[in-house]
Every structure is written in C-alpha cells, then in structure tokens.
Design a protein around this motif. Structure first.
Motif, PDB file in Angstrom:
ATOM      1  N   VAL A   8      -2.022 -15.498  63.125  1.00 42.95           N
ATOM      2  CA  VAL A   8      -1.917 -14.227  63.834  1.00 42.95           C
ATOM      3  C   VAL A   8      -3.309 -13.675  64.107  1.00 42.95           C
ATOM      4  O   VAL A   8      -4.175 -13.676  63.226  1.00 42.95           O
ATOM      5  CB  VAL A   8      -1.076 -13.237  62.994  1.00 42.95           C
ATOM      6  CG1 VAL A   8      -1.123 -11.845  63.570  1.00 42.95           C
ATOM      7  CG2 VAL A   8       0.357 -13.730  62.883  1.00 42.95           C
ATOM      8  N   ALA A   9      -3.530 -13.192  65.335  1.00 41.64           N
ATOM      9  CA  ALA A   9      -4.819 -12.624  65.731  1.00 41.64           C
ATOM     10  C   ALA A   9      -4.919 -11.152  65.388  1.00 41.64           C
ATOM     11  O   ALA A   9      -5.992 -10.669  65.022  1.00 41.64           O
ATOM     12  CB  ALA A   9      -5.035 -12.819  67.228  1.00 41.64           C
ATOM     13  N   SER A  10      -3.817 -10.418  65.518  1.00 37.79           N
ATOM     14  CA  SER A  10      -3.853  -8.979  65.239  1.00 37.79           C
ATOM     15  C   SER A  10      -2.443  -8.442  65.044  1.00 37.79           C
ATOM     16  O   SER A  10      -1.459  -9.096  65.370  1.00 37.79           O
ATOM     17  CB  SER A  10      -4.550  -8.208  66.367  1.00 37.79           C
ATOM     18  OG  SER A  10      -3.783  -8.269  67.552  1.00 37.79           O
ATOM     19  N   VAL A  11      -2.400  -7.216  64.528  1.00 35.71           N
ATOM     20  CA  VAL A  11      -1.140  -6.503  64.349  1.00 35.71           C
ATOM     21  C   VAL A  11      -1.324  -5.087  64.867  1.00 35.71           C
ATOM     22  O   VAL A  11      -2.323  -4.426  64.574  1.00 35.71           O
ATOM     23  CB  VAL A  11      -0.719  -6.464  62.862  1.00 35.71           C
ATOM     24  CG1 VAL A  11       0.539  -5.632  62.681  1.00 35.71           C
ATOM     25  CG2 VAL A  11      -0.510  -7.864  62.324  1.00 35.71           C
ATOM     26  N   ASP A  12      -0.357  -4.632  65.644  1.00 37.86           N
ATOM     27  CA  ASP A  12      -0.351  -3.265  66.170  1.00 37.86           C
ATOM     28  C   ASP A  12       0.798  -2.498  65.515  1.00 37.86           C
ATOM     29  O   ASP A  12       1.946  -2.937  65.585  1.00 37.86           O
ATOM     30  CB  ASP A  12      -0.094  -3.252  67.683  1.00 37.86           C
ATOM     31  CG  ASP A  12      -1.082  -4.090  68.455  1.00 37.86           C
ATOM     32  OD1 ASP A  12      -2.281  -4.007  68.153  1.00 37.86           O
ATOM     33  OD2 ASP A  12      -0.648  -4.829  69.362  1.00 37.86           O
ATOM     34  N   ILE A  13       0.474  -1.383  64.907  1.00 32.16           N
ATOM     35  CA  ILE A  13       1.501  -0.453  64.445  1.00 32.16           C
ATOM     36  C   ILE A  13       1.395   0.744  65.379  1.00 32.16           C
ATOM     37  O   ILE A  13       0.516   1.582  65.255  1.00 32.16           O
ATOM     38  CB  ILE A  13       1.263  -0.002  62.975  1.00 32.16           C
ATOM     39  CG1 ILE A  13       1.157  -1.195  62.044  1.00 32.16           C
ATOM     40  CG2 ILE A  13       2.351   0.973  62.533  1.00 32.16           C
ATOM     41  CD1 ILE A  13       2.409  -2.031  61.920  1.00 32.16           C
ATOM     42  N   PHE A  14       2.259   0.753  66.358  1.00 33.55           N
ATOM     43  CA  PHE A  14       2.220   1.806  67.365  1.00 33.55           C
ATOM     44  C   PHE A  14       3.653   2.215  67.691  1.00 33.55           C
ATOM     45  O   PHE A  14       4.259   1.653  68.592  1.00 33.55           O
ATOM     46  CB  PHE A  14       1.482   1.317  68.613  1.00 33.55           C
ATOM     47  CG  PHE A  14       1.129   2.405  69.568  1.00 33.55           C
ATOM     48  CD1 PHE A  14       0.096   3.283  69.284  1.00 33.55           C
ATOM     49  CD2 PHE A  14       1.837   2.572  70.748  1.00 33.55           C
ATOM     50  CE1 PHE A  14      -0.228   4.300  70.161  1.00 33.55           C
ATOM     51  CE2 PHE A  14       1.520   3.581  71.625  1.00 33.55           C
ATOM     52  CZ  PHE A  14       0.482   4.441  71.329  1.00 33.55           C
ATOM     53  N   HIS A  15       4.220   2.954  66.949  1.00 30.88           N
ATOM     54  CA  HIS A  15       3.874   3.841  65.863  1.00 30.88           C
ATOM     55  C   HIS A  15       4.780   3.571  64.668  1.00 30.88           C
ATOM     56  O   HIS A  15       5.838   3.006  64.809  1.00 30.88           O
ATOM     57  CB  HIS A  15       4.039   5.302  66.275  1.00 30.88           C
ATOM     58  CG  HIS A  15       3.088   5.784  67.310  1.00 30.88           C
ATOM     59  ND1 HIS A  15       3.415   5.962  68.630  1.00 30.88           N
ATOM     60  CD2 HIS A  15       1.773   6.133  67.216  1.00 30.88           C
ATOM     61  CE1 HIS A  15       2.372   6.422  69.309  1.00 30.88           C
ATOM     62  NE2 HIS A  15       1.354   6.533  68.466  1.00 30.88           N
ATOM     63  N   LEU A  16       4.326   4.113  63.527  1.00 29.68           N
ATOM     64  CA  LEU A  16       5.182   4.220  62.351  1.00 29.68           C
ATOM     65  C   LEU A  16       5.468   5.705  62.220  1.00 29.68           C
ATOM     66  O   LEU A  16       4.547   6.523  62.151  1.00 29.68           O
ATOM     67  CB  LEU A  16       4.473   3.675  61.110  1.00 29.68           C
ATOM     68  CG  LEU A  16       5.300   3.596  59.839  1.00 29.68           C
ATOM     69  CD1 LEU A  16       6.468   2.615  60.009  1.00 29.68           C
ATOM     70  CD2 LEU A  16       4.440   3.156  58.671  1.00 29.68           C
TER      71      LEU A  16
END
Length: 183
Positions: free
Chosen positions: A62-70
């Motif tokens: 995995v290159a990245s993780v986005d939490i948009f939104h919690l």
C-alpha cells in the motif's frame, strides 16, 4: 428443585452468551480494510480512552491511506490534541508510514481527516496489519454514539487504501470498514 436450578443455569448461560455477542465486533471484512479497536466499548462519563484506527492490507503493498473522514459526535467526545506544538487538534500517528500528509480534527463538527503514506522517493510502502493512528477521547455525555468512516465502495473522495503500483494509476483497494459504537 432440580428444575429450578436448570432454569437458573439456562438464564445465566443465556445472559452470558447474549452479553458476549454484544461485545464481539461485527464480522471481519474480506479484503483490505480499516477498522476501529475497540469497535464496541462501554465508557463512563468523563472517562479518557484510546481508539486505534487499524489497517489490514490483505497482503498487498500500500502506498497511502486516506481517512476522509472519520466522524464522531462532538457532544459525546472531546479529542485530546496529540501535538500541541502544531496549530489545531491532531490525532497520534502510528509508525507504519514514514510521512503524514494530513492530520486535522475539526472539533466543532466532529470530523477527522488523516492521510499517511510512503516517501516521495517511493520508499516506505506498507504491507500487513497495523495501527494507522490512535485517537485519545474523553466521554462528555452519557448515551450511545458511533464513530464512523465515510466509505462508499468504488468512491475515491472518502476513505481509501491506495495500492502501491509502478504505473502511476494506483487504485483504491479498500474493501470495507468496521465502525465503532460506544455507550
């Protein structure tokens, strides 16, 4: 007398199994996922506790993780600032990714935005299970509330797990999320 003892035993066992089923998190998501730990928790008014945001890459790089939104209800929870040296409120980043690109908590509307990933030079991708970040909360109100990920399968403007690819078009591979319920 024996019948009364058996009925009592069945009631005790029934309560135990019913209560155990309430505490067990919902079924695990098949494929790459984001979840909260604990997913279910009973808290007392004024109690301070941590909730981990967990990632499972399902054995993929995995290159990245986005939490948009919690999302959380700010009437129920106050979030402790993990970095008082930076303006605003932040959560505590985990150590699985080398770069934190975004870390903001909107304490007025109850939203967390967090993005972490590999280095610009391409190093630092992640494969496995780990703690993406930790949220320190304080219970402000009695009752039941949820902490939920914004997630719709196939959408890329919400929570995402981004596959590490060489072709420059990394897909979102997030298969599902496990939200949290707190009482």
């Amino acid at each position: 007398m024996i019948i009364l003892a058996l009925i009592l035993l069945l009631l005790v066992l029934g309560f135990y199994f019913f209560r155990t089923r309430l505490i067990v998190p919902s079924a695990q998501v098949a494929g790459p996922s984001l979840s909260l730990a604990p997913a279910l928790k009973q808290v007392n008014l004024g109690e301070t506790f941590n909730v981990d945001i967990l990632i499972n890459t399902d054995s993929q790089n995995v290159a990245s993780v986005d939490i948009f939104h919690l999302n959380f209800d700010p009437q129920f929870f106050a979030i402790s600032d993990a970095d008082s040296g930076v303006g605003g409120t932040q959560i505590q980043a985990g150590s699985i990714f080398p770069v934190i690109y975004q870390n903001n908590v909107d304490t007025n509307i109850g939203q967390i935005a967090f993005n972490a990933g590999k280095n610009i030079d391409g190093s630092g991708s992640f494969n496995g299970n780990g703690v993406l970040a930790t949220i320190a909360l304080q219970a402000l109100k009695e009752g039941t509330t949820n902490i939920t990920f914004d997630f719709t399968p196939g959408q890329t403007n919400d929570c995402n797990i981004v596959l590490d690819t060489a072709d420059g078009f990394p897909p979102d591979i997030l298969a599902g999320v496990e939200n949290g319920t707190f009482t």
